[in-house]
Design an enzyme around this catalytic site. Structure first.
Site, PDB file in Angstrom:
ATOM      1  N   LYS A 103       1.027  -1.677   0.107  1.00 39.40           N
ATOM      2  CA  LYS A 103      -0.186   0.015  -0.155  1.00 39.40           C
ATOM      3  C   LYS A 103       0.829   1.150  -0.191  1.00 39.40           C
ATOM      4  O   LYS A 103       0.336   2.508  -0.650  1.00 39.40           O
ATOM      5  CB  LYS A 103      -0.769   0.128   1.415  1.00 39.40           C
ATOM      6  CG  LYS A 103      -1.966  -0.634   0.824  1.00 39.40           C
ATOM      7  CD  LYS A 103      -3.605  -1.116   2.519  1.00 39.40           C
ATOM      8  CE  LYS A 103      -4.083  -1.996   2.780  1.00 39.40           C
ATOM      9  NZ  LYS A 103      -4.876  -1.716   3.669  1.00 39.40           N
ATOM     10  N   LYS A 115       2.544  -4.225  10.459  1.00 37.78           N
ATOM     11  CA  LYS A 115       1.184  -4.678  12.022  1.00 37.78           C
ATOM     12  C   LYS A 115       1.645  -5.380  12.818  1.00 37.78           C
ATOM     13  O   LYS A 115       2.237  -5.772  13.290  1.00 37.78           O
ATOM     14  CB  LYS A 115       0.749  -5.792  10.703  1.00 37.78           C
ATOM     15  CG  LYS A 115      -1.183  -5.536  10.351  1.00 37.78           C
ATOM     16  CD  LYS A 115      -1.443  -4.369  10.034  1.00 37.78           C
ATOM     17  CE  LYS A 115      -3.211  -4.698   9.938  1.00 37.78           C
ATOM     18  NZ  LYS A 115      -3.146  -3.194   8.935  1.00 37.78           N
ATOM     19  N   ASN A 230     -16.910   0.626  10.659  1.00 34.79           N
ATOM     20  CA  ASN A 230     -16.202   1.867  10.242  1.00 34.79           C
ATOM     21  C   ASN A 230     -15.921   2.422   9.362  1.00 34.79           C
ATOM     22  O   ASN A 230     -16.588   2.902   8.193  1.00 34.79           O
ATOM     23  CB  ASN A 230     -14.896   2.016  11.055  1.00 34.79           C
ATOM     24  CG  ASN A 230     -13.915   3.577  11.288  1.00 34.79           C
ATOM     25  OD1 ASN A 230     -15.162   4.527  11.496  1.00 34.79           O
ATOM     26  ND2 ASN A 230     -12.766   3.529  10.641  1.00 34.79           N
ATOM     27  N   SER A 357      -2.639   8.459   7.715  1.00 38.93           N
ATOM     28  CA  SER A 357      -1.570   8.998   8.718  1.00 38.93           C
ATOM     29  C   SER A 357      -0.010   9.110   8.401  1.00 38.93           C
ATOM     30  O   SER A 357       0.186   9.216   9.022  1.00 38.93           O
ATOM     31  CB  SER A 357      -1.736   7.399   9.311  1.00 38.93           C
ATOM     32  OG  SER A 357      -2.447   6.416   9.873  1.00 38.93           O
TER      33      SER A 357
END
Length: 423
Positions: A103, A115, A230, A357
């Site tokens: 990504k 992660k 979400n 982020s």
């Protein structure tokens, strides 16, 4: 680890890590890299397993297992989310860290993928227990994370409050204010505007771009969203506001389908903090049944391996936009491609969260914060550029968008590793 033989692959066909490694091997071969590069990228550089003792409200102590995986730091520090979930598997966390690397490559960010997660059931835990668990997790991994090492972010069943507890614990341990250690924080602690909706915003932009390519007007398009948490909830809202007709939604307990459209604003108001809504209604169908209902755009936004070779022949959508991690198996992808159904892969639709982020990390380092409009504009620019790059690669190399996304994502970290002299 070595390359698995065909018998091993067949045994573990549904393993997220195995399927990810298979595609990476294929992509690296097409890009002309050596087998040694595959061995480097097929497994994370570091995998930390920790044990976290927590005082529970009833006076007992419970020991939780947590993970932090750092896939590749050839481009820069790793970045990735932390999930609290009862069914966390180490190999799945490894695969998700690899995906985060890709990504970052797709979005052209200066990061590798990380992660983490803790095996727990946050639905059954009090706020006090969650706080003690969050702080314990940070203490356990504090030596391997930091704003120039590995940046944390929210993920499944973690939120801005949990990020705030983790930030506070890290700052106490290091005795320094370091807001860029973690993203997804509350605005008052250095969070970025739009971080909580970034994943859904990025996915919505990708869906708009893809729908235009395949000739589906968003206004009036019939959309099914599997998952109403979400990402799925916000996405249903964004698309509904753009004029799409949301005909189906689901949660872990079941699904609602109405060909005339569902009242999304009403459903969002009634759902609980975990995205549960179907238990309030009679006549709910199963998640499996929802996937095969009639629609123009299908958005799997729940869990992995939802579209398989068994149900792929029955999918009626013209466009599938993956928002969950790995919702479509490789076998199903082949079947859907043969049927002419376009799949926008999760690596692309899911890039919005890591992009914002990154924005939050940049703002923390600068001590200068952008308006909501600036964040939205920068996000749209990044996502649109990423989509166009993947789409052009798919067209130029005559491959599906999933393989094109992997190719785009792998290229940057492979180049960086080669320039560093690692391979």
């Amino acid at each position: 680890m070595g390359i698995m033989d065909e018998e091993e692959i067949e045994k573990q066909m549904e393993s997220l890590l195995i399927s990810t490694q298979r595609v990476i091997q294929n992509v690296l071969h097409k890009l002309g890299y050596s087998q040694e590069m595959f061995h480097l990228l097929a497994e994370p550089l570091r995998t930390l397993v920790v044990r976290i003792p927590v005082h529970m409200d009833d006076g007992s102590k419970k020991v939780f297992t947590g993970y932090r995986v750092q896939h590749m730091d050839s481009v820069g520090p790793t970045m990735g989310g932390i999930r609290f979930h009862p069914k966390i598997d180490k190999d799945e966390i490894k695969a998700l860290a690899i995906w985060m690397s890709m990504k970052c490559g797709i979005a052209d960010l200066p990061f590798g993928g990380g992660k983490g997660g803790v095996i727990c059931n946050p639905r059954t835990m009090s706020m006090g227990e969650l706080e003690r668990l969050s702080r314990g997790y940070v203490r356990a991994i504090s030596q391997v994370v930091g704003p120039t090492k590995d940046i944390l972010a929210p993920d499944m069943y973690t939120n801005s409050q949990i990020m705030a507890w983790m930030l506070d614990e890290y700052n106490r341990l290091k005795q320094v204010g370091s807001p860029s250690f973690i993203t997804g924080k509350p605005l008052s602690l250095g969070g970025s505007s739009c971080r909580d909706t970034a994943g859904a915003m990025g996915a919505a932009i990708c869906i708009e771009e893809a729908a235009e390519k395949v000739g589906i007007p968003i206004k009036g398009a019939r959309v099914i969203v599997q998952g109403f948490g979400n990402a799925g909830g916000y996405l249903a809202k964004f698309l509904s506001d753009e004029g799409a007709k949301i005909v189906g939604i689901s949660d872990v307990y079941g699904a609602l389908y109405d060909p005339n459209g569902l009242p999304i604003d009403y459903l969002l108001e009634r759902r609980d903090s975990f995205g549960t809504i179907t238990t309030l209604f009679e006549g709910a169908i199963s998640n499996e049944e929802l996937l095969e209902q009639d629609c123009d755009i299908l958005i799997p936004a729940a869990i992995s391996n939802q579209i398989t070779e068994e149900n792929a022949p029955n999918i009626k959508a013209k466009l599938i936009a993956e928002v969950a991690n790995g919702p479509t198996t490789l076998e199903a992808t082949t079947i859907l491609a043969e049927r002419g159904i376009v799949i926008v892969p999760d690596l692309l639709t899911g890039a919005g969260g890591v992009i914002v982020s990154y924005f939050e990390w940049v703002q923390n380092n600068q001590g200068f914060y952008w308006s909501k409009e600036e964040v939205k504009e920068k996000l749209r620019e990044k996502i649109t550029t990423s989509f166009q790059e993947v789409f052009k690669t798919a067209e130029r190399r005559k491959m599906n968008m999933r393989l094109a996304a992997y190719m785009t994502g792998v290229r940057k970290m492979a180049e960086a590793a080669q320039f560093r002299g690692w391979i």
